[in-house]
Each structure stands twice: as C-alpha cells, then as structure tokens.
Write a protein that holds these residues in place. Structure first.
Motif, mmCIF file in Angstrom:
data_model
loop_
_atom_site.group_PDB
_atom_site.id
_atom_site.type_symbol
_atom_site.label_atom_id
_atom_site.label_comp_id
_atom_site.label_asym_id
_atom_site.label_seq_id
_atom_site.Cartn_x
_atom_site.Cartn_y
_atom_site.Cartn_z
ATOM 1 N N THR A 164 0.845 -1.201 0.000
ATOM 2 C CA THR A 164 0.000 0.000 0.000
ATOM 3 C C THR A 164 0.877 1.246 0.000
ATOM 4 O OG1 THR A 164 -1.751 -1.189 1.155
ATOM 5 C CG2 THR A 164 -1.837 1.209 1.232
ATOM 6 N N LEU A 165 1.937 1.259 0.801
ATOM 7 C CA LEU A 165 2.862 2.394 0.825
ATOM 8 C C LEU A 165 3.561 2.579 -0.525
ATOM 9 C CD1 LEU A 165 4.431 1.951 4.361
ATOM 10 C CD2 LEU A 165 3.018 3.864 3.590
ATOM 11 N N ILE A 193 1.146 4.185 -2.881
ATOM 12 C CA ILE A 193 0.989 5.611 -2.570
ATOM 13 C C ILE A 193 2.176 6.404 -3.103
ATOM 14 C CG2 ILE A 193 0.937 7.306 -0.695
ATOM 15 C CD1 ILE A 193 -0.649 5.145 0.938
ATOM 16 N N ASP A 194 3.386 5.943 -2.848
ATOM 17 C CA ASP A 194 4.569 6.678 -3.286
ATOM 18 C C ASP A 194 4.606 6.810 -4.809
ATOM 19 O OD1 ASP A 194 7.100 8.019 -2.567
ATOM 20 O OD2 ASP A 194 7.987 6.376 -3.716
ATOM 21 N N LEU A 212 6.058 11.468 3.546
ATOM 22 C CA LEU A 212 4.860 10.706 3.253
ATOM 23 C C LEU A 212 4.235 10.294 4.572
ATOM 24 C CD1 LEU A 212 2.975 9.250 1.293
ATOM 25 C CD2 LEU A 212 4.584 7.345 1.285
ATOM 26 N N THR A 244 0.995 8.479 6.355
ATOM 27 C CA THR A 244 -0.050 7.522 5.990
ATOM 28 C C THR A 244 -0.786 7.047 7.230
ATOM 29 O OG1 THR A 244 1.348 6.773 4.178
ATOM 30 C CG2 THR A 244 -0.498 5.350 4.779
ATOM 31 N N GLN A 245 -2.093 6.950 7.114
ATOM 32 C CA GLN A 245 -2.929 6.384 8.163
ATOM 33 C C GLN A 245 -3.620 5.158 7.567
ATOM 34 O OE1 GLN A 245 -3.554 9.820 7.113
ATOM 35 N NE2 GLN A 245 -1.763 10.228 8.376
ATOM 36 N N ALA A 284 -5.365 4.502 -5.651
ATOM 37 C CA ALA A 284 -4.908 5.679 -4.910
ATOM 38 C C ALA A 284 -5.490 6.887 -5.635
ATOM 39 C CB ALA A 284 -3.387 5.751 -4.883
ATOM 40 N N ARG A 315 -2.378 15.006 -1.360
ATOM 41 C CA ARG A 315 -3.050 14.178 -0.356
ATOM 42 C C ARG A 315 -4.024 13.272 -1.081
ATOM 43 N NH1 ARG A 315 -6.675 18.905 2.384
ATOM 44 N NH2 ARG A 315 -8.081 19.204 0.632
ATOM 45 N N ALA A 329 -6.550 3.427 3.249
ATOM 46 C CA ALA A 329 -5.594 4.349 3.874
ATOM 47 C C ALA A 329 -5.875 5.775 3.410
ATOM 48 C CB ALA A 329 -4.158 3.969 3.495
ATOM 49 N N SER A 330 -5.437 6.719 4.219
ATOM 50 C CA SER A 330 -5.389 8.120 3.794
ATOM 51 C C SER A 330 -3.923 8.535 3.860
ATOM 52 C CB SER A 330 -6.266 9.010 4.673
ATOM 53 O OG SER A 330 -5.797 9.027 5.991
ATOM 54 N N PHE A 331 -3.561 9.558 3.090
ATOM 55 C CA PHE A 331 -2.146 9.929 3.033
ATOM 56 C C PHE A 331 -1.980 11.382 2.644
ATOM 57 C CE2 PHE A 331 -3.303 8.257 -1.130
ATOM 58 C CZ PHE A 331 -2.813 9.209 -2.001
#
Length: 165
Positions: free
Chosen positions: A78-79, A82-83, A106, A108-109, A122, A137, A151-153
């Motif tokens: 997931t990270l 996002i990246d 970065l 992330t929640q 994403a 975001r 997730a939120s980021f």
C-alpha cells in the motif's frame, strides 16, 4: 478535453499505452526496477475538484504475492502504491516535466485491510504547487463507489532541479 478531464500524459521512462475508459498504462520500461513488483499500474485523470485543483486515480491489481499472513494487501505494498501514485499523479497534472524528483515526506494512516484480487486505487489530489515543491493528499480505496477505505495519506515531492550539473 472530455467533461473537464484532460487526456492522460505519457512519460519517457514508462510504457504509456492508452487503455479503455480514459486510463493510461503506467509501467516502467525497465522491469528490473522496484515498481515492477506492484505493476501493472494504470492512471486516469479525474474531474477536478470544485476549486479547480486536479485529481488523478492510480490503480493496481493486488494478487497473492502482495499479501500478508492475514491475506490482506501488505502495508508495504500500500505504501509503495501511494509513493508511486504521488509521482504518476503529479506527472498527469503537468507538475513534473524533467529530471528525477524525490519524495520529501509521506504520512499515511492505515484504516482498513486491502482486499486481494480487487482493484486498489490511490486517488490523489494536488493541494498546492510551488516552484520546487508539490503538496499532495489522498486516499487508497476499493469498491465500485470507493466505499472501502484502506488508507489516507499526504506527501510532498521535491521537483528535480532544472540545472544540469
């Protein structure tokens, strides 16, 4: 332009093939790089936000190799999504045009487990762009109406220097 959504932009180091529904493939030409682990990816510009700020959706298709022992999408996957999404979206927004940029931060929640064998998206919005920085975001979501939030980021990209050294 179609319904306020621009055509996706192609990038030099990516296999950027036009797909159905306004999607563009977003896969590195060099399959020996890290991104290949989460590919195939695709990107699509979304309708801009009411204040005109741009949004994009980056999609991956998680399989068993992306799971943890609980059979959910591993947090590291997931990270990684996002990246990569920060850069794919910024490129689509026209904010990254030359050189190699870097992630400055970065945050992330994690909210829920990502489901396997279902597209993982994403959705990225640009908060602000300055001369050297892009503030972004978004959320990682699944489901036909984005009802499953994974997730939120928020993140910041430092643009590449235009100077050749």
């Amino acid at each position: 332009m179609n319904d306020g959504i621009e055509e996706p932009k192609r990038a030099e180091h990516f296999d950027a093939e036009a797909l159905d529904g306004g999607w563009l493939s977003w896969n590195l030409n060099d399959q020996t790089r890290f991104n290949a682990f989460i590919e195939p990816l695709s990107v699509r510009l979304e309708a801009p936000l009411p204040d005109g700020r741009p949004r994009a959706r980056i999609r991956m298709h998680p399989t068993r190799k992306h799971t943890n022992l609980g059979n959910n999408v591993h947090g590291a996957v997931t990270l990684a999504l996002i990246d990569v999404a920060l850069f794919a979206a910024s490129h689509q927004f026209g904010s990254l045009n030359a050189g190699f940029s870097v992630t400055l931060d970065l945050g992330t929640q994690f909210i829920g487990g990502g489901r396997v064998d279902e597209p993982l998206d994403a959705v990225v919005e640009q908060v602000r762009e300055t001369g050297r920085l892009i503030f972004l975001r978004g959320m990682v979501v699944q489901g036909p109406n984005d009802e499953h939030i994974v997730a939120s980021f928020s993140g910041t990209i430092r643009k590449a220097s235009q100077d050749k050294k």
